[in-house]
Design an enzyme around this catalytic site. Structure first.
Site, short mmCIF file in Angstrom:
data_model
loop_
_atom_site.label_atom_id
_atom_site.label_comp_id
_atom_site.label_asym_id
_atom_site.label_seq_id
_atom_site.Cartn_x
_atom_site.Cartn_y
_atom_site.Cartn_z
N ARG A 24 0.83 -1.20 0.00
CA ARG A 24 0.00 0.00 0.00
C ARG A 24 0.87 1.25 0.00
O ARG A 24 1.89 1.30 0.67
CB ARG A 24 -0.91 0.02 1.23
CG ARG A 24 -2.11 -0.89 1.11
CD ARG A 24 -2.99 -0.82 2.35
NE ARG A 24 -2.33 -1.36 3.52
CZ ARG A 24 -1.74 -0.64 4.45
NH1 ARG A 24 -1.78 0.68 4.40
NH2 ARG A 24 -1.15 -1.21 5.46
N TYR A 62 -1.57 -3.21 -7.07
CA TYR A 62 -1.29 -4.15 -5.97
C TYR A 62 -2.23 -4.02 -4.78
O TYR A 62 -2.53 -2.91 -4.31
CB TYR A 62 0.15 -3.94 -5.47
CG TYR A 62 0.65 -5.10 -4.63
CD1 TYR A 62 0.99 -6.30 -5.24
CD2 TYR A 62 0.75 -5.00 -3.25
CE1 TYR A 62 1.44 -7.37 -4.48
CE2 TYR A 62 1.19 -6.07 -2.49
CZ TYR A 62 1.54 -7.26 -3.11
OH TYR A 62 1.98 -8.32 -2.35
N LYS A 71 -9.46 -2.47 1.66
CA LYS A 71 -9.19 -1.36 2.59
C LYS A 71 -10.00 -0.11 2.21
O LYS A 71 -10.47 0.62 3.07
CB LYS A 71 -7.71 -1.02 2.60
CG LYS A 71 -6.82 -2.20 2.94
CD LYS A 71 -7.15 -2.82 4.26
CE LYS A 71 -6.24 -4.02 4.51
NZ LYS A 71 -6.27 -4.51 5.86
N HIS A 107 -10.68 -3.11 11.37
CA HIS A 107 -9.55 -3.92 10.86
C HIS A 107 -9.33 -5.08 11.83
O HIS A 107 -8.36 -5.11 12.57
CB HIS A 107 -8.31 -3.02 10.77
CG HIS A 107 -7.16 -3.61 10.02
ND1 HIS A 107 -5.86 -3.21 10.21
CD2 HIS A 107 -7.10 -4.56 9.06
CE1 HIS A 107 -5.05 -3.89 9.41
NE2 HIS A 107 -5.78 -4.72 8.70
N SER A 112 -1.35 -4.04 10.46
CA SER A 112 -0.93 -4.86 9.32
C SER A 112 0.32 -5.66 9.67
O SER A 112 1.24 -5.14 10.31
CB SER A 112 -0.63 -3.95 8.12
OG SER A 112 -1.79 -3.24 7.77
N CYS A 132 0.77 -8.02 11.77
CA CYS A 132 0.99 -8.28 13.19
C CYS A 132 0.23 -9.51 13.69
O CYS A 132 0.06 -9.69 14.88
CB CYS A 132 0.61 -7.07 14.02
SG CYS A 132 1.79 -5.72 13.81
N ASP A 188 -9.24 -10.39 8.49
CA ASP A 188 -8.73 -9.02 8.31
C ASP A 188 -9.74 -7.92 8.64
O ASP A 188 -9.36 -6.88 9.14
CB ASP A 188 -8.24 -8.85 6.87
CG ASP A 188 -7.31 -7.65 6.68
OD1 ASP A 188 -6.35 -7.53 7.46
OD2 ASP A 188 -7.54 -6.84 5.77
N ARG A 210 2.36 -11.90 -1.03
CA ARG A 210 1.05 -12.30 -0.50
C ARG A 210 0.44 -13.44 -1.31
O ARG A 210 0.78 -13.66 -2.46
CB ARG A 210 0.10 -11.10 -0.51
CG ARG A 210 0.58 -9.95 0.37
CD ARG A 210 -0.47 -9.43 1.28
NE ARG A 210 0.09 -8.48 2.23
CZ ARG A 210 -0.44 -8.26 3.43
NH1 ARG A 210 -1.52 -8.90 3.82
NH2 ARG A 210 0.11 -7.38 4.25
P1 GTP Z 1 -2.23 -8.02 7.24
O1 GTP Z 1 -2.72 -9.00 6.22
O2 GTP Z 1 -1.16 -7.12 6.74
O3 GTP Z 1 -3.34 -7.23 7.86
O4 GTP Z 1 -1.44 -8.86 8.38
P2 GTP Z 1 -1.92 -9.83 9.56
O5 GTP Z 1 -2.26 -9.02 10.77
O6 GTP Z 1 -2.94 -10.79 9.09
O7 GTP Z 1 -0.57 -10.61 9.94
P3 GTP Z 1 -0.15 -12.14 9.69
O8 GTP Z 1 -1.00 -13.10 10.45
O9 GTP Z 1 -0.04 -12.36 8.24
O10 GTP Z 1 1.29 -12.18 10.35
C1 GTP Z 1 2.32 -11.34 9.91
C2 GTP Z 1 3.63 -11.81 10.45
O11 GTP Z 1 3.60 -11.92 11.88
C3 GTP Z 1 4.05 -13.18 9.92
O12 GTP Z 1 5.40 -13.13 9.53
C4 GTP Z 1 3.87 -14.09 11.11
O13 GTP Z 1 4.78 -15.16 11.08
C5 GTP Z 1 4.10 -13.17 12.31
N1 GTP Z 1 3.35 -13.63 13.49
C6 GTP Z 1 2.03 -13.93 13.52
N2 GTP Z 1 1.65 -14.35 14.76
C7 GTP Z 1 2.76 -14.31 15.53
C8 GTP Z 1 3.03 -14.62 16.91
O14 GTP Z 1 2.15 -15.01 17.68
N3 GTP Z 1 4.30 -14.43 17.35
C9 GTP Z 1 5.29 -13.98 16.52
N4 GTP Z 1 6.51 -13.82 17.03
N5 GTP Z 1 5.08 -13.69 15.21
C10 GTP Z 1 3.84 -13.84 14.72
C1 SPV Z 2 -2.85 -4.71 5.27
O1 SPV Z 2 -1.87 -4.02 4.93
O2 SPV Z 2 -3.41 -4.55 6.38
C2 SPV Z 2 -3.35 -5.76 4.37
C3 SPV Z 2 -2.78 -5.86 3.02
O3 SPV Z 2 -4.24 -6.50 4.74
S1 SPV Z 2 -3.53 -4.79 1.87
O4 SPV Z 2 -4.73 -5.42 1.34
O5 SPV Z 2 -2.56 -4.56 0.78
O6 SPV Z 2 -3.87 -3.55 2.51
MN MN Z 3 -4.88 -6.02 6.95
#
Ligand code: GTP
Ligand code: SPV
Ligand code: MN
Length: 623
Positions: free
Chosen positions: A73, A216, A225, A245, A267, A269, A292, A391
């Protein structure tokens, strides 16, 4: 279907008007069928943009490599163009809507020459649900059409619900790369490569979205979003609901009792991970509703019901492995679109921390460059084979953990909210708010060390990301806090205060001085979910402290191998850390909102500060 066949007069006129400006070679109304999806991928593969993966390893799947300028983004190019600047607030880029429309209309002139204009009618949420909303995106990107097929519900059913005069959010998108006669993309991801010339614009007063120059993710899949968060947050404010979110999960305890939680984490996290987690404790079960976004409305029984407005997951690939997220790995084992991952010699995708080294002697990185194949999946910072924001786009229905009721048009009743970011210090593993307002305070101070999901922000430092909505709130954040406060007041006035979700602050990301995570995370996070579950049943598993209700010693069984001292430090009040936190909020964070910040949040700050001072005095012995 042709434009002439559209029954919705306003929609028909809107499409025709844009076709006149953008001058596409043809206009196609999308019908959402498998045939249409296959056709898009055929176009993309034959133009050299998409690579069909090995059908024996990853059936029905494709890899795309975007332009290096177009990998996440573009927050600095995302605009909230409300009539008044103050309504966009201090956290959004603002431009005058009339001026912005003028600038962008000039850019849109002839922008689709040599391409097809696709018109995508889509529903965010189960078609016909009273919480769902309809959008229509026009785009010149078959990649966007294919991704929208997965991420939203596309097609004729949507037009049927729309009828002749239903409400839809108009979403205008172009990749900004017209083709001259005989010209083709030549296998190169089409977009505007100059980030400064990309625009992701929102007009909250008229509920419109205009996006130019990026193909993208959140910049281009406008249902996500742009509509489901930025515009929906405005609709939610105006109509008295919540667009957040947040992941939504279903949790079942060993006795078979079910609850639903929603969690806001910035994001990258951990929302996708948490929503699909496999508990390490026997008898507990977690299932997925969404990963999400959550849309939530109060129903007659006084409870807050949530739907997942999306139909797929657009998830972070790096870090996803059988170990960290088994259910995601199963979900993406077929029928998945990958973007900016590595490509192995046997025609499969690869990324850092996938759980195994690259088979074969070499690998193509996300830029398509040949690289020696790493033997392990560790990766080298700055030289990643998959882009850090690579992704997957995959249908939610393929997730083995998907809850059977994930498409229930009524939604699921939420018992708890969780807020949390990546915080190496200070913030405990879990902390329950003492009241709704205290919970809003905790949501407002959510912060995270910066991740890779957005371009143009320095990684590493902590930024406040209130409610994980900083880049996604379509209006003034101070007013957004107030909307949350009012939700609590309204529930109380209607005698439903006890039915409001309980609010928790969590943090999986505390680190030691060697930069190692103290808490193992992932499946072990279920221990915290279980504590929250029991808290929702009023179990006496907590201690009241200056900052909120923390787990009573022994109320969370530590994961195997975790030092009990570490466990107790994760669950205690770091007085000095919190004093610094409070000082930062008071002097460097809250003031930006001026008079728009609800007074009750300053009152919360005063109370916590007072409690911390008492604690400080006790600890240092000078009462
Ligand atoms: P967006 O799609 O951007 O909104 O991200 P998201 O909040 O869905 O995050 P996602 O679950 O894809 O995790 C992002 C990163 O955080 C990955 O590299 C995971 O491996 C890491 N991660 C997720 N959960 C944990 C956790 O409990 N502990 C740690 N140390 N890392 C984590
Ligand atoms: C985020 O950044 O929180 C996402 C990926 O879920 S995007 O759809 O590119 O915003
Ligand atoms: Mn997100």
């Amino acid at each position: 279907m042709r434009v002439e066949d559209l029954k919705h007069a306003k929609l028909k006129k809107w499409v025709k008007d844009w076709a006149k400006i953008m001058k596409p070679a043809a206009v196609e109304i999308c019908n959402g069928t498998k045939r249409e999806y296959d056709k898009m991928l055929k176009i993309l593969v034959s133009s050299g943009l998409g690579i069909k993966l090995n059908d024996k390893i990853r059936p029905g799947s494709y890899l795309f490599r975007s332009d290096p300028s177009d990998v996440a983004r573009a927050e600095s190019r995302t605009f909230i163009a409300s009539k008044k600047k103050v309504d966009a607030g201090p956290n959004n880029n603002w431009t005058d809507p009339d001026e912005l429309k003028k600038t962008m209309t000039d850019l849109f002139k002839g922008c689709m020459k040599g391409r097809i204009m696709y018109v995508i009618p889509f529903s965010m949420g189960p078609v016909g649900s009273d919480i769902a909303k309809i959008g229509v995106e026009i785009t010149d990107s078959p990649y966007v059409v294919a991704n929208m097929h997965i991420m939203t519900r596309v097609g004729k059913k949507v037009l049927d619900v729309l009828g002749t005069d239903g409400f839809f959010v108009p979403c205008v998108h172009s990749i900004a790369k017209p083709l001259a006669k005989g010209e083709s993309d030549g296998g190169k991801w089409p977009c505007e490569p100059d980030v400064q010339k990309k625009f992701i614009s929102h007009f909250p007063d008229t509920y419109e979205i205009w996006s130019y120059g990026s193909g993208y993710g959140g910049n281009a899949l406008l249902g996500k979003k742009c509509l489901a968060l930025r515009i929906a947050s405005v609709l939610a404010r105006d109509e008295g609901w919540l667009a957040e979110h947040m992941l939504i999960l279903k949790i079942t305890n060993p006795e078979g009792e079910v609850k639903y939680f929603a969690g806001a984490f910035p994001s990258a996290c951990g929302k996708t991970n948490l929503s699909m987690l496999i508990p390490t404790m026997p008898g507990w079960k977690v299932q997925t509703i969404g990963d999400d976004i959550a849309w939530m409305k109060f129903k007659e029984d006084g409870r807050l019901y949530a739907i997942n407005p999306e139909a797929g997951f657009f998830g972070v690939a790096p870090g996803t492995s059988d170990n960290s997220n088994f259910n995601a790995m199963k979900t993406i084992s077929h029928n998945t679109i990958f973007t900016n991952c590595g490509l192995t010699v046997d025609g499969d995708v690869w990324w850092e921390q996938i759980g195994y080294g690259v088979p074969g002697g070499e690998v193509l990185d996300w830029k398509g460059q040949r690289r020696p194949a790493p033997k392990t999946d560790k990766g080298v910072k700055g030289e990643e084979i998959a882009h850090v924001n690579a992704r997957f786009t995959t249908p939610a229905s393929q997730c083995p953990a998907i809850a059977p009721e994930w498409e229930d048009p009524n939604g699921v009743p939420i018992s708890a909210f969780m807020f949390g970011g990546r915080r190496a210090t200070t913030i405990p593993l879990v902390n329950q708010s003492k009241s709704w307002v205290h919970g809003v305070f905790l949501g407002s101070i959510t912060g995270s060390e910066i991740t890779a999901a957005a371009l143009d922000i320095a990684a590493g430092s902590v930024r406040r990301d209130p409610f994980a909505m900083l880049p996604f709130c379509g209006y003034n954040m101070g007013d957004y806090f107030n909307h949350w406060i009012k939700i609590g007041q309204k529930a109380a006035a209607e005698g439903h205060a006890d039915k409001l979700p309980k609010i928790f602050f969590v943090n999986w990301f505390r680190k030691d001085t060697f930069d190692h995570f103290l808490w193992p995370g992932y499946g072990e996070n279920a221990r915290v979910l279980a504590w929250i579950f029991n808290r929702c049943n009023d179990e006496e598993n907590y201690l009241e402290t200056a900052i909120g209700n923390l787990p009573k010693p022994g109320s969370i069984e530590p994961p195997e191998g975790l030092n009990p001292d570490v466990m107790s430090s994760l669950c205690s009040v770091d007085v000095e850390g919190w004093e610094a936190e409070i000082a930062d909020i008071r002097s460097d964070y809250y003031p930006q909102y001026g008079a728009r910040l609800p007074k009750v949040l300053y009152e919360e700050l005063d109370v916590i500060e007072g409690e911390l001072a008492k604690l400080h005095a006790i600890l240092t012995g000078n009462r």
